[in-house]
Motif scaffolding. Structure first.
Motif, mmCIF file in Angstrom:
data_model
loop_
_atom_site.group_PDB
_atom_site.id
_atom_site.type_symbol
_atom_site.label_atom_id
_atom_site.label_comp_id
_atom_site.label_asym_id
_atom_site.label_seq_id
_atom_site.Cartn_x
_atom_site.Cartn_y
_atom_site.Cartn_z
ATOM 1 N N GLU A 40 -10.091 -40.513 -19.034
ATOM 2 C CA GLU A 40 -10.729 -39.592 -19.674
ATOM 3 C C GLU A 40 -11.951 -40.143 -20.362
ATOM 4 N N VAL B 196 -6.422 -44.550 -20.543
ATOM 5 C CA VAL B 196 -7.429 -44.785 -20.949
ATOM 6 C C VAL B 196 -9.224 -44.185 -19.640
ATOM 7 N N GLU C 255 -15.472 -46.495 -25.978
ATOM 8 C CA GLU C 255 -15.187 -45.200 -25.537
ATOM 9 C C GLU C 255 -16.845 -44.743 -26.535
ATOM 10 N N LYS D 261 -13.784 -38.741 -16.718
ATOM 11 C CA LYS D 261 -13.187 -37.744 -15.689
ATOM 12 C C LYS D 261 -13.308 -37.604 -14.927
ATOM 13 N N VAL E 236 -10.431 -40.140 -25.856
ATOM 14 C CA VAL E 236 -9.296 -40.491 -25.782
ATOM 15 C C VAL E 236 -7.866 -40.020 -26.622
ATOM 16 N N SER E 237 -6.578 -39.153 -26.313
ATOM 17 C CA SER E 237 -5.902 -38.794 -26.564
ATOM 18 C C SER E 237 -5.059 -40.053 -27.402
ATOM 19 N N LYS F 172 -6.337 -34.145 -32.092
ATOM 20 C CA LYS F 172 -6.175 -35.865 -31.674
ATOM 21 C C LYS F 172 -6.285 -36.861 -32.665
ATOM 22 N N SER G 176 -2.522 -41.731 -24.065
ATOM 23 C CA SER G 176 -2.678 -42.189 -24.047
ATOM 24 C C SER G 176 -3.382 -43.544 -24.064
#
Length: 289
Positions: free
Chosen positions: A59, A56, A98, A62, A19-20, A7, A23
């Motif tokens: 993520e 996002v 996040e 989920k 969060v990737s 990441k 995304s």
């Protein structure tokens, strides 16, 4: 550990985050491409901001649809900012959401209040620099290229390409800065007065740019001429051009600015210009060179 390394390999997503990077980039692209989605006077760009969270939100939560709905509702509240300069607020909001999803004690109101408090200053500096400096300078250069004649269209093409590249580059950099730095860096940036200094400098430069554009692209020529003892005295050539060059274009521009300040609509001002042009043209007060 492998997941964390993946990441953060390009410096976008934060270590240990949910969060990737894919995304995150999709969120930025949605904001830049659809900032006026469902624009309305109740929420302004609120729904476009919520649209930014679509890649996002799953993520972050989920297996919790209720939390997803709560986040989307919170991010769809009133929001209005300059698209490119204000993109850092959306990146910052993603970072805070996040942290909240990972258990940080961040109240819902805190995220909303941070967004609200930052959107005004960043909208101001964005409008001043982008619309008052960048666009006029670029337009001036590209219009001159187009006016060279011979069916030259490269000025228009160059403007379209450069303004898009500049907008995307600035928006991306600000978005990722907001995400990586979080609210602390942005607030610190404002508290140190950096923003006010940038705004002041941009305002001065914007005035210089507009002055240059008035000289080059606003044309008002007086046609009044007097004759005495066989000698002609032309107001434009013998007075204005000698003592106060370009004073009439400046006066016309400032007059229009004054009407705008008195809340005249652009349609009324255009109508007034047409009437004045016809009357002064027929009477010889103004002439075309």
């Amino acid at each position: 550990m492998a997941s964390d390394t993946k990441k953060t390999e390009d410096g976008l997503a934060r270590k240990g985050g949910l969060v990737s990077k894919r995304s995150l980039k999709r969120s930025w692209l949605i904001w830049e491409m659809f900032p006026q989605t469902c624009y309305n006077y109740e929420r302004m760009m609120g729904q476009a901001a919520a649209h930014t969270f679509v890649p996002v939100v799953k993520e972050l939560y989920k297996d919790d649809p209720e939390k997803q709905r709560e986040l989307m509702k919170r991010e769809s509240e009133f929001f209005n900012v300059h698209v490119e300069f204000g993109s850092c607020i959306l990146g910052m909001a993603i970072a805070m959401e996040e942290e909240k999803a990972q258990g940080a004690p961040i109240p819902n109101e805190f995220i909303t209040n941070i967004k609200t408090s930052l959107m005004g200053p960043l909208a101001g500096v964005g409008d001043t620099i982008w619309q008052g400096v960048v666009i006029p300078i670029l337009l001036g250069i590209c219009i001159d290229l187009t006016r060279m004649g011979g069916g030259n269209i490269w000025g228009a093409i160059l403007y379209a390409v450069l303004i898009l590249l500049a907008a995307f580059a600035l928006s991306y950099a600000n978005f990722m800065f907001g995400y990586r730095a979080g609210s602390e860096a942005v607030v610190d940036f404002l508290e140190k007065g950096t923003l006010s200094r940038i705004l002041k400098g941009a305002s001065i430069m914007g005035c210089m740019v507009m002055g240059g554009l008035i000289v080059n692209y606003v044309s008002v020529t007086c046609g009044i001429e007097f004759s005495s003892a066989g000698t002609a005295f032309n107001l434009q050539a013998d007075l204005f051009d000698t003592i106060m060059p370009k004073i009439l274009p400046l006066a016309a521009t400032m007059g229009i600015y004054a009407l705008l300040k008195h809340r005249w609509s652009s349609i009324k001002i255009i109508g007034l210009i047409i009437v004045i042009g016809i009357v002064c043209g027929l009477t010889g007060i103004l002439t075309f060179v």
